[in-house]
Enzyme design. Sequence first.
Site, PDB file in Angstrom:
ATOM      1  CB  CYS A 277       1.490  -3.678   5.439  1.00  0.00           C
ATOM      2  SG  CYS A 277      -0.072  -4.335   5.860  1.00  0.00           S
TER       3      CYS A 277
ATOM      4  CG  HIS B 271      -0.357  -0.077   2.542  1.00  0.00           C
ATOM      5  ND1 HIS B 271       0.065   1.273   3.037  1.00  0.00           N
ATOM      6  CD2 HIS B 271      -0.061  -0.970   3.530  1.00  0.00           C
ATOM      7  CE1 HIS B 271       0.692   0.856   4.166  1.00  0.00           C
ATOM      8  NE2 HIS B 271       0.547  -0.376   4.611  1.00  0.00           N
TER       9      HIS B 271
END
Length: 197
Positions: A168, A152
């Site tokens: 992440c 992301h």
Amino acid sequence: MTDFRRLTGIFVAAMGLVLSTPHAFAQQPDRGDEPGLIADDAYQLEPEWQKQVVYFRTTEAPGTIIVATAERHLYLVQPGGRAIRYGIGVGRDGFQWQGLVTITNKKEWPDWTPPPEMIQRQPYLPRFMAGGPGNPLGARAMYLGTTVYRIHGTNRPDTIGTKVSSGCFRLVNNDVADLYDRVPVGTKVVIRQKPEL
């Protein structure tokens, strides 16, 4: 003699401040995610973390994403022994992982619902945050398999090249938008912790 005492007093006070500083920093909240902070799109990454085409030897097919956690780089394999290399932020110690997954979903300006484990570690986080410039997921998100992890964007471009996330992989918003446009749902993603020999 009076000057010596005054200097000694100043020195002792200064040492007290220096010795108390680590404790003060230990009390600060985890600054890995700052909901509401608007990304500074003018932030200039160091050359090491800037997107570039590099020579890259692999047996993976073009279109495969390879995340090299130890290097803090994400590679999008291209034909002819090359790859597009992006600088990334990765999981802090204890939150790094490896495996083989696919991109199962893609979203522009995604909403963010931190998982309960993250809320427990960082209780100041919101329980839900709508997508937008102040959202820690940034401009795009690509969801990895059935995990809670994503590739992301970020509202903290200064964290690229660091180990700060909860697992992440984050890119600056311009880079994640570029990658997002290049890969479809179903793209193979290989996450490696150690460099390949």
